[in-house]
Design a protein around this motif. Structure first.
Motif, short mmCIF file in Angstrom:
data_model
loop_
_atom_site.label_atom_id
_atom_site.label_comp_id
_atom_site.label_asym_id
_atom_site.label_seq_id
_atom_site.Cartn_x
_atom_site.Cartn_y
_atom_site.Cartn_z
N LEU A 12 33.04 49.99 39.64
CA LEU A 12 32.29 48.86 40.16
C LEU A 12 32.94 48.31 41.42
O LEU A 12 34.15 48.15 41.49
N ARG A 13 32.11 47.98 42.41
CA ARG A 13 32.54 47.26 43.61
C ARG A 13 31.88 45.89 43.49
O ARG A 13 30.67 45.80 43.34
N CYS A 14 32.70 44.82 43.55
CA CYS A 14 32.18 43.48 43.25
C CYS A 14 32.54 42.47 44.34
O CYS A 14 33.57 42.59 45.00
N SER A 15 31.69 41.47 44.46
CA SER A 15 31.94 40.28 45.27
C SER A 15 31.36 39.12 44.48
O SER A 15 30.19 39.14 44.11
N LYS A 16 32.17 38.12 44.21
CA LYS A 16 31.78 37.04 43.30
C LYS A 16 31.41 37.68 41.97
O LYS A 16 32.14 38.53 41.48
N GLN A 17 30.25 37.32 41.42
CA GLN A 17 29.83 37.92 40.15
C GLN A 17 28.89 39.10 40.36
O GLN A 17 28.40 39.68 39.41
N TYR A 18 28.68 39.52 41.60
CA TYR A 18 27.74 40.59 41.91
C TYR A 18 28.48 41.91 42.07
O TYR A 18 29.52 41.98 42.73
N CYS A 19 27.93 42.98 41.50
CA CYS A 19 28.59 44.29 41.52
C CYS A 19 27.58 45.40 41.75
O CYS A 19 26.40 45.25 41.46
N VAL A 20 28.07 46.52 42.26
CA VAL A 20 27.32 47.77 42.29
C VAL A 20 28.21 48.84 41.67
O VAL A 20 29.43 48.82 41.83
N ASP A 21 27.57 49.74 40.93
CA ASP A 21 28.28 50.85 40.31
C ASP A 21 28.29 52.00 41.32
O ASP A 21 27.26 52.60 41.61
N LEU A 22 29.45 52.30 41.87
CA LEU A 22 29.56 53.32 42.91
C LEU A 22 29.23 54.73 42.40
O LEU A 22 28.98 55.63 43.20
N ASN A 23 29.21 54.92 41.07
CA ASN A 23 28.83 56.21 40.51
C ASN A 23 27.32 56.45 40.57
O ASN A 23 26.87 57.58 40.60
N THR A 24 26.55 55.36 40.56
CA THR A 24 25.09 55.50 40.53
C THR A 24 24.39 54.91 41.74
O THR A 24 23.24 55.23 42.01
N TYR A 25 25.05 54.03 42.47
CA TYR A 25 24.43 53.35 43.62
C TYR A 25 24.62 54.18 44.88
O TYR A 25 25.73 54.58 45.21
N GLU A 26 23.53 54.44 45.58
CA GLU A 26 23.60 55.17 46.85
C GLU A 26 23.07 54.26 47.95
O GLU A 26 21.90 53.90 47.96
N GLN A 27 23.95 53.91 48.87
CA GLN A 27 23.61 52.97 49.94
C GLN A 27 22.46 53.46 50.80
O GLN A 27 21.65 52.67 51.27
N ARG A 28 22.34 54.74 51.03
CA ARG A 28 21.31 55.26 51.93
C ARG A 28 19.95 55.43 51.25
O ARG A 28 18.98 55.78 51.89
N GLU A 29 19.88 55.16 49.95
CA GLU A 29 18.61 55.26 49.24
C GLU A 29 17.92 53.91 49.20
O GLU A 29 18.54 52.89 48.90
#
Length: 121
Positions: A12-29
């Motif tokens: 997980l990459r997080c800022s405050k309480q917000y996160c994205v799962d780098l295993n499933t999240y693709e920035q270019r999609e």
């Protein structure tokens, strides 16, 4: 503040309480659901009007807001007052809408202390 939490199943990459799962999240999609992008601006000052060049120079505040449905930790849908700013380092990990202003000759971004940006969260 940006943090990274890792375990066997997620990163997980997080800022405050917000996160994205780098295993499933693709920035270019692009997100799977339609994304409503709100744009508004406040003209602070009309600096110049050039009738010969057909141009206007202005100082303005430009805001772009959208909901990124793939962020973990978002408030419930329909809850009022849920816009929040996010650290720029976190924004660099996210998909952001591409904004194009027709016939714009140039733009300059000014910053005083730090850069702020934020998707709808």
């Amino acid at each position: 503040m940006i943090s990274v939490a890792s375990n066997k199943s997620s990163s997980l990459r997080c800022s405050k309480q917000y996160c994205v799962d780098l295993n499933t999240y693709e920035q270019r999609e692009i997100p799977n659901t339609p994304v409503k992008v709100d744009i508004d601006f406040d003209i602070l000052q009309i600096i110049d009007v050039d009738d010969v060049k057909f141009s206007v120079t202005l100082s303005m505040f430009f805001r772009v807001r959208w909901e990124e449905p793939r962020i973990i930790g978002l408030p419930e849908k329909g809850k009022e007052g849920t816009w929040d700013t996010i650290d720029n380092k976190f924004i660099e990990e996210l998909w952001v809408p591409d904004i194009y202003v027709y016939s714009m000759k140039s733009s300059e971004k000014q910053q005083l202390l730090t850069k702020f940006a934020g998707p709808s969260c």
